[in-house]
Write an enzyme that holds these catalytic residues in place. Structure first.
Site, PDB file in Angstrom:
ATOM      1  N   ASP A  62     -26.137  -4.576 -37.269  1.00 17.22           N
ATOM      2  CA  ASP A  62     -26.107  -4.601 -38.736  1.00 17.22           C
ATOM      3  C   ASP A  62     -27.449  -4.222 -39.355  1.00 17.22           C
ATOM      4  O   ASP A  62     -28.470  -4.124 -38.670  1.00 17.22           O
ATOM      5  CB  ASP A  62     -25.674  -5.993 -39.229  1.00 17.22           C
ATOM      6  CG  ASP A  62     -26.368  -7.143 -38.486  1.00 17.22           C
ATOM      7  OD1 ASP A  62     -27.410  -6.898 -37.858  1.00 17.22           O
ATOM      8  OD2 ASP A  62     -25.869  -8.269 -38.550  1.00 17.22           O
ATOM      9  N   ASN A 128     -22.735 -20.683 -40.115  1.00 17.87           N
ATOM     10  CA  ASN A 128     -21.334 -20.810 -40.520  1.00 17.87           C
ATOM     11  C   ASN A 128     -20.398 -20.098 -39.532  1.00 17.87           C
ATOM     12  O   ASN A 128     -19.238 -19.862 -39.830  1.00 17.87           O
ATOM     13  CB  ASN A 128     -21.136 -20.259 -41.942  1.00 17.87           C
ATOM     14  CG  ASN A 128     -21.531 -18.794 -42.057  1.00 17.87           C
ATOM     15  OD1 ASN A 128     -21.818 -18.129 -41.055  1.00 17.87           O
ATOM     16  ND2 ASN A 128     -21.543 -18.275 -43.268  1.00 17.87           N
ATOM     17  N   HIS A 130     -20.826 -17.013 -38.316  1.00 16.30           N
ATOM     18  CA  HIS A 130     -20.703 -15.555 -38.419  1.00 16.30           C
ATOM     19  C   HIS A 130     -21.306 -14.869 -37.204  1.00 16.30           C
ATOM     20  O   HIS A 130     -22.215 -15.391 -36.551  1.00 16.30           O
ATOM     21  CB  HIS A 130     -21.264 -15.006 -39.743  1.00 16.30           C
ATOM     22  CG  HIS A 130     -22.749 -14.988 -39.890  1.00 16.30           C
ATOM     23  ND1 HIS A 130     -23.405 -15.629 -40.919  1.00 16.30           N
ATOM     24  CD2 HIS A 130     -23.723 -14.385 -39.166  1.00 16.30           C
ATOM     25  CE1 HIS A 130     -24.698 -15.414 -40.810  1.00 16.30           C
ATOM     26  NE2 HIS A 130     -24.930 -14.668 -39.742  1.00 16.30           N
ATOM     27  N   GLU A 135     -18.850 -12.562 -42.120  1.00 15.69           N
ATOM     28  CA  GLU A 135     -18.815 -13.908 -42.701  1.00 15.69           C
ATOM     29  C   GLU A 135     -17.417 -14.513 -42.581  1.00 15.69           C
ATOM     30  O   GLU A 135     -16.439 -13.788 -42.344  1.00 15.69           O
ATOM     31  CB  GLU A 135     -19.214 -13.820 -44.184  1.00 15.69           C
ATOM     32  CG  GLU A 135     -20.640 -13.311 -44.422  1.00 15.69           C
ATOM     33  CD  GLU A 135     -21.721 -14.371 -44.186  1.00 15.69           C
ATOM     34  OE1 GLU A 135     -21.495 -15.310 -43.390  1.00 15.69           O
ATOM     35  OE2 GLU A 135     -22.798 -14.250 -44.798  1.00 15.69           O
TER      36      GLU A 135
END
Ligand code: GLP
Length: 233
Positions: A62, A128, A130, A135
């Site tokens: 990314d 979280n 990811h 996400e």
């Protein structure tokens, strides 16, 4: 999923390095690379090794939208500083966060991934759950895409920026579908901040609400985690 428990990030980096080395001996051609603090000990091991990566290709997960390759906070710069400056690969691909047409950039990157199927993907994990910048709520069949970062991710990544307003709110990320195509995946996790995500990933239901849980469906995943990250198992 196979879990290797280690005492700390330094030991985790060594274990991951041994697996990378073994994969290279077995014909590794393309490595998928991650950023963040987690893979740093692996990259230190790679840099201080006598291994030559100049015949390998790399693709990164990314990049932030809006940051140029020379921006100190960009993942381009991270990779340069932590690995490529010392250990260049034959070719290294990272999404272009400055692309004017972001959807064309996602398509271009998918084509790169098609031309360079990933043999071994390195992953960290967000608090979280990811992976990459996928996400919670991201469909499992998503290819490379533009992501709106969640508030928790923006806050977690704020430490690399002067102020929270400087943290980009979007990123281009390999999708879950792209990540799942890799032959082998090594996910690294260190510290209590990752404990809940690790528990959900390993013991919880496979759900788009915790993107890393999709890895339960992958045939060849090795998790290298320290006792803090595994304290909730
Ligand atoms: C970012 C990256 C992820 C990384 C995650 C965790 O969101 N896009 O690839 O896994 O942060 O970062 P850290 O390793 O610094 O905890």
């Amino acid at each position: 999923m196979k879990l290797i428990q280690v005492n700390n990030a330094a030991e985790g980096g060594k274990k991951a390095f041994d697996l990378v080395k073994e994969a290279m001996e077995n014909g590794l051609e393309t490595m998928g690379l991650a950023t963040g603090s987690t893979p740093e000990t692996l990259y230190q091991e790679m840099v201080s090794s006598d291994l030559d990566f100049s015949k390998l290709s790399s693709v990164n997960l990314d990049e932030y939208v809006g940051l140029s390759a020379t921006d100190p906070q960009s993942y381009h710069m991270y990779m340069h500083e932590h690995l490529f400056a010392q250990k260049p690969f034959k070719e290294s691909y990272i999404p272009n966060g400055k692309a004017t047409d972001l959807s064309a950039e996602c398509q271009r990157y998918e084509k790169i991934l098609m031309d360079h199927p990933v043999d071994l993907q390195i992953l960290g994990i967000g608090r979280n759950g990811h992976i990459g910048f996928n996400e919670p709520g991201t469909a499992f069949d998503t290819p490379t895409h533009v992501v709106e970062l969640t508030e928790s991710t923006i806050q977690a990544n704020q430490r690399y920026f002067d102020k929270i307003e400087d943290v980009p709110t979007q990123a281009i990320s390999m999708g879950i579908q792209s990540i799942m195509k890799s032959n082998m995946i090594i996910l690294l996790a260190f510290g209590t901040a990752k404990a809940e995500a690790i528990k959900g990933m390993i013991e919880g239901p496979i759900t788009e609400e915790l993107p890393a849980s999709v890895l339960q469906n992958h045939p060849n995943v090795i998790i290298i985690a320290d006792s803090d990250a595994t304290c909730e198992l």
